[in-house]
Design an enzyme around this catalytic site. Structure first.
Site, PDB file in Angstrom:
ATOM      1  N   GLY A 100     -22.650 -12.764 -48.730  1.00 13.95           N
ATOM      2  CA  GLY A 100     -22.542 -13.238 -47.353  1.00 13.95           C
ATOM      3  C   GLY A 100     -23.883 -13.579 -46.730  1.00 13.95           C
ATOM      4  O   GLY A 100     -23.981 -13.765 -45.516  1.00 13.95           O
ATOM      5  N   ARG A 127     -39.309 -20.463 -32.505  1.00 17.46           N
ATOM      6  CA  ARG A 127     -40.028 -19.880 -31.376  1.00 17.46           C
ATOM      7  C   ARG A 127     -39.060 -19.777 -30.201  1.00 17.46           C
ATOM      8  O   ARG A 127     -38.309 -20.740 -29.931  1.00 17.46           O
ATOM      9  CB  ARG A 127     -41.239 -20.754 -30.977  1.00 17.46           C
ATOM     10  CG  ARG A 127     -42.343 -20.812 -32.019  1.00 17.46           C
ATOM     11  CD  ARG A 127     -43.617 -21.457 -31.448  1.00 17.46           C
ATOM     12  NE  ARG A 127     -43.334 -22.789 -30.917  1.00 17.46           N
ATOM     13  CZ  ARG A 127     -43.455 -23.930 -31.614  1.00 17.46           C
ATOM     14  NH1 ARG A 127     -43.846 -23.892 -32.873  1.00 17.46           N
ATOM     15  NH2 ARG A 127     -43.183 -25.103 -31.062  1.00 17.46           N
ATOM     16  N   ASP A 133     -37.930 -12.507 -39.140  1.00 18.68           N
ATOM     17  CA  ASP A 133     -38.898 -11.523 -38.650  1.00 18.68           C
ATOM     18  C   ASP A 133     -38.420 -10.790 -37.409  1.00 18.68           C
ATOM     19  O   ASP A 133     -38.775  -9.612 -37.218  1.00 18.68           O
ATOM     20  CB  ASP A 133     -40.235 -12.215 -38.344  1.00 18.68           C
ATOM     21  CG  ASP A 133     -40.877 -12.797 -39.594  1.00 18.68           C
ATOM     22  OD1 ASP A 133     -40.529 -12.340 -40.701  1.00 18.68           O
ATOM     23  OD2 ASP A 133     -41.708 -13.716 -39.453  1.00 18.68           O
ATOM     24  N   SER A 140     -30.636  -5.941 -43.744  1.00 19.32           N
ATOM     25  CA  SER A 140     -30.394  -6.768 -44.925  1.00 19.32           C
ATOM     26  C   SER A 140     -28.971  -7.289 -44.808  1.00 19.32           C
ATOM     27  O   SER A 140     -28.107  -6.624 -44.212  1.00 19.32           O
ATOM     28  CB  SER A 140     -30.537  -5.935 -46.204  1.00 19.32           C
ATOM     29  OG  SER A 140     -29.971  -6.598 -47.318  1.00 19.32           O
ATOM     30  N   THR A 141     -28.716  -8.449 -45.367  1.00 17.71           N
ATOM     31  CA  THR A 141     -27.324  -8.909 -45.444  1.00 17.71           C
ATOM     32  C   THR A 141     -26.451  -7.852 -46.098  1.00 17.71           C
ATOM     33  O   THR A 141     -25.285  -7.667 -45.732  1.00 17.71           O
ATOM     34  CB  THR A 141     -27.229 -10.215 -46.255  1.00 17.71           C
ATOM     35  OG1 THR A 141     -27.973 -11.228 -45.587  1.00 17.71           O
ATOM     36  CG2 THR A 141     -25.792 -10.670 -46.409  1.00 17.71           C
ATOM     37  N   HIS A 189      23.549  -1.286 -53.453  1.00 19.82           N
ATOM     38  CA  HIS A 189      23.692  -2.283 -54.524  1.00 19.82           C
ATOM     39  C   HIS A 189      24.380  -3.549 -54.009  1.00 19.82           C
ATOM     40  O   HIS A 189      25.030  -4.261 -54.775  1.00 19.82           O
ATOM     41  CB  HIS A 189      24.481  -1.716 -55.712  1.00 19.82           C
ATOM     42  CG  HIS A 189      23.885  -0.490 -56.315  1.00 19.82           C
ATOM     43  ND1 HIS A 189      22.970  -0.526 -57.348  1.00 19.82           N
ATOM     44  CD2 HIS A 189      24.059   0.829 -56.015  1.00 19.82           C
ATOM     45  CE1 HIS A 189      22.614   0.709 -57.662  1.00 19.82           C
ATOM     46  NE2 HIS A 189      23.253   1.552 -56.862  1.00 19.82           N
ATOM     47  N   SER A 319      19.089 -27.587 -39.358  1.00 17.64           N
ATOM     48  CA  SER A 319      19.241 -28.523 -40.473  1.00 17.64           C
ATOM     49  C   SER A 319      19.114 -29.955 -39.985  1.00 17.64           C
ATOM     50  O   SER A 319      19.573 -30.289 -38.892  1.00 17.64           O
ATOM     51  CB  SER A 319      20.601 -28.324 -41.149  1.00 17.64           C
ATOM     52  OG  SER A 319      20.830 -29.316 -42.129  1.00 17.64           O
ATOM     53  N   SER A 320      18.512 -30.789 -40.830  1.00 11.69           N
ATOM     54  CA  SER A 320      18.405 -32.213 -40.513  1.00 11.69           C
ATOM     55  C   SER A 320      19.648 -32.985 -40.940  1.00 11.69           C
ATOM     56  O   SER A 320      19.797 -34.157 -40.595  1.00 11.69           O
ATOM     57  CB  SER A 320      17.173 -32.805 -41.200  1.00 11.69           C
ATOM     58  OG  SER A 320      17.291 -32.682 -42.606  1.00 11.69           O
ATOM     59  N   VAL A 326      22.344 -23.108 -37.533  1.00  9.99           N
ATOM     60  CA  VAL A 326      21.234 -22.303 -37.010  1.00  9.99           C
ATOM     61  C   VAL A 326      20.798 -21.341 -38.107  1.00  9.99           C
ATOM     62  O   VAL A 326      21.623 -20.626 -38.680  1.00  9.99           O
ATOM     63  CB  VAL A 326      21.649 -21.522 -35.746  1.00  9.99           C
ATOM     64  CG1 VAL A 326      20.506 -20.630 -35.286  1.00  9.99           C
ATOM     65  CG2 VAL A 326      22.058 -22.492 -34.638  1.00  9.99           C
ATOM     66  N   ASN A 327      19.516 -21.329 -38.403  1.00  7.35           N
ATOM     67  CA  ASN A 327      18.994 -20.523 -39.510  1.00  7.35           C
ATOM     68  C   ASN A 327      18.167 -19.339 -39.009  1.00  7.35           C
ATOM     69  O   ASN A 327      17.626 -19.377 -37.899  1.00  7.35           O
ATOM     70  CB  ASN A 327      18.132 -21.399 -40.423  1.00  7.35           C
ATOM     71  CG  ASN A 327      18.936 -22.479 -41.116  1.00  7.35           C
ATOM     72  OD1 ASN A 327      20.118 -22.282 -41.401  1.00  7.35           O
ATOM     73  ND2 ASN A 327      18.321 -23.615 -41.366  1.00  7.35           N
TER      74      ASN A 327
END
Length: 465
Positions: A100, A127, A133, A140-141, A189, A319-320, A326-327
């Site tokens: 990373g 700057r 720095d 550290s990463t 079952h 459905s189309s 209705v789902n």
């Protein structure tokens, strides 16, 4: 005319960067070298990194490693990043260096350039803040990037997924209470079984989710132990005394979460077991949610030629080609999310096992899947609750019809007449199209009065109440 560019320099040399971009040379090199896929580092992880930069700057300032102006500039830039207004300046792919590092430098470079803008300096001038720095001082990463994953995931769990999960559990609890008077046929079952209360069936969903929330809360506690202060390998090289404790205390103060340095920084940098564990608990939750979604769509199948015990809200045409269909779309969306999260867990488990010696180099993959998995489950739980559970009803007449016709009520006769005679009655009723009562009376194995005493679906559903 091409896009205006500026040239920046790093330890390798010069690189052209878009003139208006707040990122710098190392981010641009990553964009050039890793044009892989469309998956980006999540914003939550970027915001967590910015928060960590603020905390490190504050502690570095107290130790005299940064002056007051530098601390203030990092503070303001970090805050600007956390608002989300700078998200477009964090374009890096997940598929980059496994540590990373390039994303850590992306954050450092954006903070540096935000400070340059505020101070009237040129972008890329470094700057008044240098990315390494000043902004990366005492870091550290290898420690801040995994720490950011911890922080982002912990805050997501605490503020988003767990509260939404509690609302989902409360919604199921309301249904469990409201439906305690409904006696229905159980199914094992996928075949008829003995009766139970619909409220008890729903209570099983509720309590499985409650268990999932409990274990996610436990995983959240593990995330509070951070690798911050370990720097490159866990030793804390180039940090002032007690830096790890002070940075974690600063982070805890700012977030309200009890972040602490891990007991062994070498351990949490060489391996990411807490992240693997958290992902595993997301998988557990996904497994539970998937079974609930499947149960609901099975119980709601119909409306004329299925079980039809539950009535789902009609949110959109299904459905189309088939008018009026209705789902159970919320169940389907939940099932897909859960399947995706289960796959993400497999990837994170493999990534967690892929580290070598002092470092795991699958960090972006782990962070991406963990944060995305939390987001997916939180969104799916919210949609499921609002668009399905809130409007879901029980078809009392259909449920009662199934109870009346069930042959498995014969189970209540077994202690009285024995298993074999009870089995013969059920088979006779099924074979000849009789009711259970008619078959029992023809068998001569039990009286009419005793049959009515034993075959009481409500008593069978709650034998010890």
């Amino acid at each position: 005319m091409g896009q205006p560019m500026r040239q920046e320099h790093d330890s390798i040399g010069g690189v052209d960067v878009p003139a208006a971009a707040l990122w710098g040379a190392q981010t641009q090199r990553s964009l050039n070298n890793f044009a892989i896929g469309h998956q980006k580092i999540p914003a939550e992880l970027i915001h967590a990194l910015a928060r960590i930069k603020q905390c490190c700057a504050a502690v570095n300032g107290r130790h005299g490693l940064l002056n007051d102006q530098q601390v203030a500039l990092i503070e303001r830039a970090g805050q600007a990043i956390q608002t989300g207004q700078q998200d477009d300046h964090f374009p890096l792919s997940v598929w980059q260096t496994g540590s990373g590092t390039q994303t850590n430098m992306n954050v450092n470079e954006v903070i540096s350039n935000l400070a340059a803008q505020e101070s009237g300096e040129n972008l890329g001038s470094h700057r008044p803040l240098h990315p390494n720095d000043h902004i990366n001082r005492s870091q550290s990463t290898n420690d801040v990037f995994p720490a950011a994953i911890h922080v982002a995931a912990a805050l997501q769990l605490q503020q988003e997924l767990l509260p939404e999960l509690k609302r989902l559990i409360a919604s199921l609890d309301a249904k469990a209470v409201a439906w305690q008077d409904i006696i229905k046929i159980g199914r094992t079952h996928l075949q008829d079984a003995v009766p139970l209360r619909l409220g008890d069936e729903v209570s099983a969903w509720r309590d499985r989710l409650s268990d999932g929330a409990h274990w996610l809360t436990t995983a959240h506690q593990d995330l509070l132990a951070l690798p911050l202060g370990g720097t490159a390998v866990g030793s804390g090289l180039n940090t002032p005394d007690r830096f790890a404790h002070e940075v974690c205390a600063e982070l805890a103060s700012r977030t309200g979460s009890d972040f602490q340095p891990a007991d062994n920084l070498f351990a949490v940098m060489a391996g990411h077991d807490s992240l693997v564990q958290t992902m595993a608990q997301l998988r557990r939750l996904a497994v539970t949610l998937l079974t609930i979604a499947n149960d609901i769509r099975l119980l709601a199948c119909g409306p004329r030629a299925g079980l039809g015990e539950l009535l789902l809200p009609a949110n959109e045409p299904g459905s189309s080609i088939m008018p009026g269909k209705v789902n159970p779309t919320q169940c389907e969306a939940m099932a897909m999310v859960c399947t995706q999260v289960i796959g993400m867990d497999a990837a994170v488990a493999a990534a967690g096992a892929g580290g070598h010696l002092q470092m795991n180099v699958y960090k972006p993959l782990i962070g991406y899947n963990l944060i995305e998995g939390i987001r997916l489950l939180q969104d799916a739980c919210r949609c499921f609750r609002l668009n399905l559970l809130t409007g879901m009803e029980a078809d009392r007449d259909r449920i009662a019809f199934y109870v009346e016709r069930s042959l498995m009520l014969v189970t209540a006769l077994t202690p009285e007449i024995g298993y074999e005679k009870a089995c013969a009655i059920a088979q006779h009723a099924h074979r000849d199209g009789l009711t259970l009562r008619e078959a029992a009376m023809q068998s001569g194995a039990i009286t009419d009065e005793r049959f009515d005493q034993l075959i009481d679906p409500a008593a069978m559903a709650s034998p010890h109440r």
